[in-house]
Design a protein around this motif. Sequence first.
Motif, PDB file in Angstrom:
ATOM      1  N   VAL A 130       0.849  -1.192   0.000  1.00 47.92           N
ATOM      2  CA  VAL A 130       0.000   0.000   0.000  1.00 47.92           C
ATOM      3  C   VAL A 130       0.885   1.242   0.000  1.00 47.92           C
ATOM      4  N   ARG A 131       0.489   2.233  -0.821  1.00 52.17           N
ATOM      5  CA  ARG A 131       1.178   3.520  -0.773  1.00 52.17           C
ATOM      6  C   ARG A 131       0.181   4.613  -0.404  1.00 52.17           C
ATOM      7  N   PHE A 132       0.726   5.699   0.212  1.00 47.04           N
ATOM      8  CA  PHE A 132      -0.131   6.757   0.727  1.00 47.04           C
ATOM      9  C   PHE A 132       0.003   8.063  -0.038  1.00 47.04           C
ATOM     10  N   LYS A 133       0.968   8.118  -0.930  1.00 51.90           N
ATOM     11  CA  LYS A 133       1.145   9.275  -1.800  1.00 51.90           C
ATOM     12  C   LYS A 133       1.263   8.780  -3.229  1.00 51.90           C
ATOM     13  N   LYS A 134       1.029   9.673  -4.200  1.00 50.86           N
ATOM     14  CA  LYS A 134       1.030   9.295  -5.606  1.00 50.86           C
ATOM     15  C   LYS A 134       2.298   8.533  -5.992  1.00 50.86           C
ATOM     16  N   ILE A 135       3.447   9.091  -5.700  1.00 49.94           N
ATOM     17  CA  ILE A 135       4.723   8.400  -5.942  1.00 49.94           C
ATOM     18  C   ILE A 135       5.409   8.279  -4.589  1.00 49.94           C
ATOM     19  N   GLY A 136       4.899   7.394  -3.776  1.00 47.22           N
ATOM     20  CA  GLY A 136       5.436   7.233  -2.432  1.00 47.22           C
ATOM     21  C   GLY A 136       5.942   5.825  -2.197  1.00 47.22           C
ATOM     22  N   LYS A 137       6.607   5.660  -1.090  1.00 46.83           N
ATOM     23  CA  LYS A 137       7.128   4.356  -0.708  1.00 46.83           C
ATOM     24  C   LYS A 137       5.980   3.378  -0.492  1.00 46.83           C
ATOM     25  N   ILE A 138       6.213   2.114  -0.861  1.00 48.31           N
ATOM     26  CA  ILE A 138       5.195   1.076  -0.680  1.00 48.31           C
ATOM     27  C   ILE A 138       5.456   0.347   0.634  1.00 48.31           C
ATOM     28  N   TYR A 139       4.400   0.218   1.425  1.00 44.91           N
ATOM     29  CA  TYR A 139       4.504  -0.455   2.719  1.00 44.91           C
ATOM     30  C   TYR A 139       3.685  -1.744   2.684  1.00 44.91           C
ATOM     31  N   PHE A 140       4.212  -2.784   3.353  1.00 41.32           N
ATOM     32  CA  PHE A 140       3.523  -4.077   3.395  1.00 41.32           C
ATOM     33  C   PHE A 140       2.525  -4.118   4.556  1.00 41.32           C
ATOM     34  N   PHE A 141       1.349  -4.708   4.270  1.00 40.78           N
ATOM     35  CA  PHE A 141       0.328  -4.901   5.288  1.00 40.78           C
ATOM     36  C   PHE A 141      -0.222  -6.319   5.205  1.00 40.78           C
ATOM     37  N   ASN A 142      -0.794  -6.778   6.300  1.00 43.25           N
ATOM     38  CA  ASN A 142      -1.445  -8.082   6.345  1.00 43.25           C
ATOM     39  C   ASN A 142      -2.870  -7.927   5.806  1.00 43.25           C
ATOM     40  N   PRO A 143      -3.221  -8.627   4.700  1.00 39.33           N
ATOM     41  CA  PRO A 143      -4.558  -8.458   4.118  1.00 39.33           C
ATOM     42  C   PRO A 143      -5.682  -9.060   4.955  1.00 39.33           C
ATOM     43  N   VAL A 144      -5.347  -9.903   5.907  1.00 41.63           N
ATOM     44  CA  VAL A 144      -6.340 -10.538   6.787  1.00 41.63           C
ATOM     45  C   VAL A 144      -7.460 -11.171   5.955  1.00 41.63           C
ATOM     46  N   GLU A 145      -7.058 -12.006   4.993  1.00 42.04           N
ATOM     47  CA  GLU A 145      -7.984 -12.785   4.152  1.00 42.04           C
ATOM     48  C   GLU A 145      -8.879 -11.929   3.255  1.00 42.04           C
ATOM     49  N   ILE A 146      -8.514 -10.666   3.037  1.00 37.41           N
ATOM     50  CA  ILE A 146      -9.252  -9.816   2.093  1.00 37.41           C
ATOM     51  C   ILE A 146      -8.522  -9.849   0.747  1.00 37.41           C
ATOM     52  N   GLU A 147      -9.219 -10.210  -0.332  1.00 36.22           N
ATOM     53  CA  GLU A 147      -8.622 -10.223  -1.668  1.00 36.22           C
ATOM     54  C   GLU A 147      -8.711  -8.811  -2.254  1.00 36.22           C
ATOM     55  N   LEU A 148      -7.572  -8.266  -2.613  1.00 38.42           N
ATOM     56  CA  LEU A 148      -7.520  -6.878  -3.073  1.00 38.42           C
ATOM     57  C   LEU A 148      -6.938  -6.773  -4.475  1.00 38.42           C
ATOM     58  N   LYS A 149      -7.361  -5.755  -5.204  1.00 36.17           N
ATOM     59  CA  LYS A 149      -6.870  -5.502  -6.548  1.00 36.17           C
ATOM     60  C   LYS A 149      -6.064  -4.196  -6.563  1.00 36.17           C
ATOM     61  N   LYS A 150      -5.102  -4.142  -7.466  1.00 32.82           N
ATOM     62  CA  LYS A 150      -4.277  -2.943  -7.603  1.00 32.82           C
ATOM     63  C   LYS A 150      -5.165  -1.752  -7.937  1.00 32.82           C
ATOM     64  N   GLY A 151      -4.935  -0.637  -7.255  1.00 34.58           N
ATOM     65  CA  GLY A 151      -5.713   0.575  -7.492  1.00 34.58           C
ATOM     66  C   GLY A 151      -6.850   0.775  -6.515  1.00 34.58           C
ATOM     67  N   GLN A 152      -7.217  -0.285  -5.776  1.00 33.18           N
ATOM     68  CA  GLN A 152      -8.286  -0.146  -4.776  1.00 33.18           C
ATOM     69  C   GLN A 152      -7.800   0.698  -3.598  1.00 33.18           C
ATOM     70  N   ASN A 153      -8.704   1.483  -3.036  1.00 30.69           N
ATOM     71  CA  ASN A 153      -8.406   2.223  -1.813  1.00 30.69           C
ATOM     72  C   ASN A 153      -8.774   1.371  -0.605  1.00 30.69           C
ATOM     73  N   VAL A 154      -7.927   1.418   0.407  1.00 29.44           N
ATOM     74  CA  VAL A 154      -8.156   0.610   1.604  1.00 29.44           C
ATOM     75  C   VAL A 154      -7.925   1.456   2.850  1.00 29.44           C
ATOM     76  N   ILE A 155      -8.546   1.033   3.933  1.00 38.57           N
ATOM     77  CA  ILE A 155      -8.342   1.656   5.237  1.00 38.57           C
ATOM     78  C   ILE A 155      -7.398   0.748   6.022  1.00 38.57           C
ATOM     79  N   VAL A 156      -6.302   1.343   6.529  1.00 36.78           N
ATOM     80  CA  VAL A 156      -5.288   0.541   7.217  1.00 36.78           C
ATOM     81  C   VAL A 156      -4.905   1.178   8.549  1.00 36.78           C
ATOM     82  N   GLU A 157      -4.324   0.352   9.388  1.00 39.17           N
ATOM     83  CA  GLU A 157      -3.795   0.820  10.668  1.00 39.17           C
ATOM     84  C   GLU A 157      -2.311   1.113  10.489  1.00 39.17           C
TER      85      GLU A 157
END
Length: 298
Positions: free
Chosen positions: A7-34
């Motif tokens: 997940v990235r938080f800025k247009k050209i920002g660093k990518i951070y890894f998160f645990n999807p917790v069994e949620i299947e996600l597609k590139k470009g989707q917006n997500v709420i993370v801790e």
Amino acid sequence: MQEIVGVRFKKIGKIYFFNPVEIELKKGQNVIVETARGIELGEVAIENRKIDEDKIIAPLKNIIRVATEEDEKKFEDNEKKAQEAYNIALQKIANHHLDMKLVDVEYTFDNSKLLFYFTADGRIDFRELVKDLAAIYKTRIELRQIGVRDEVKMLGGYGMCGRELCCCKHLTDLNPVSIKMAKEQGLSLNPTKISGVCGRLMCCLKHEQEVYEEKLSRLPNIGALVKTPEGNGTVEDVETLKEIVKVKIEKEGTTHKKAFHLNEIEILKNKKRKEKQEDVDMNELRALEEGFKRGEDF
């Protein structure tokens, strides 16, 4: 193996890894993370995949949910409120006569924190400014001093090549760039020719550096003794990328110069590489190397 999403938080920002917790996600989707900053909205840059656990800094924080329309509306509202806060902060900075340049303002998604990014030549006593802002916004206020590279990355722009700046288009990390790179690539050491919009050494010097290092490791240095199809001679010039070596050959009392490809010659005795002497201010060049990115810990 550990399943992750990036997940990235800025247009050209660093990518951070998160645990999807069994949620299947597609590139470009917006997500709420801790995150370490609180609850944030980010964009999926890497879809669900499994990677070696030694590539992960454990424990991973969780994906809470896929962003809803309400979440995205709140995000847009936060951006509008941040712009209003920017204008108010400018006035407060002027009132306190602080020698600082406000670059950007950002709300965390849950409104638990309001961040002000600024540049300054030295340390700034902004305690009174923070008190004023906290009294207005009734939330936690944080001022972050950033470098000039980060400032340009946030604001955007175009380089002398006519293209959008690398840091705004594709560079997720601002890696160190050195004078050595400019020397090895045979560039002029004139600070005005090798510095970018930010006033530091151009990031693009890094792009071809590995190629130059690999080729220079095989090419002879100027002054080296080499064997050519036309006899032995000394190297007078080298075209690094083309791997062309220009050799001065003395034969039967005459001297002539000829260019050979690296594959056509054999290095008999190499010379220590000489640095090109130029009338430059090395202190000014070294100043261009300073001011790298301060990382944000999500």
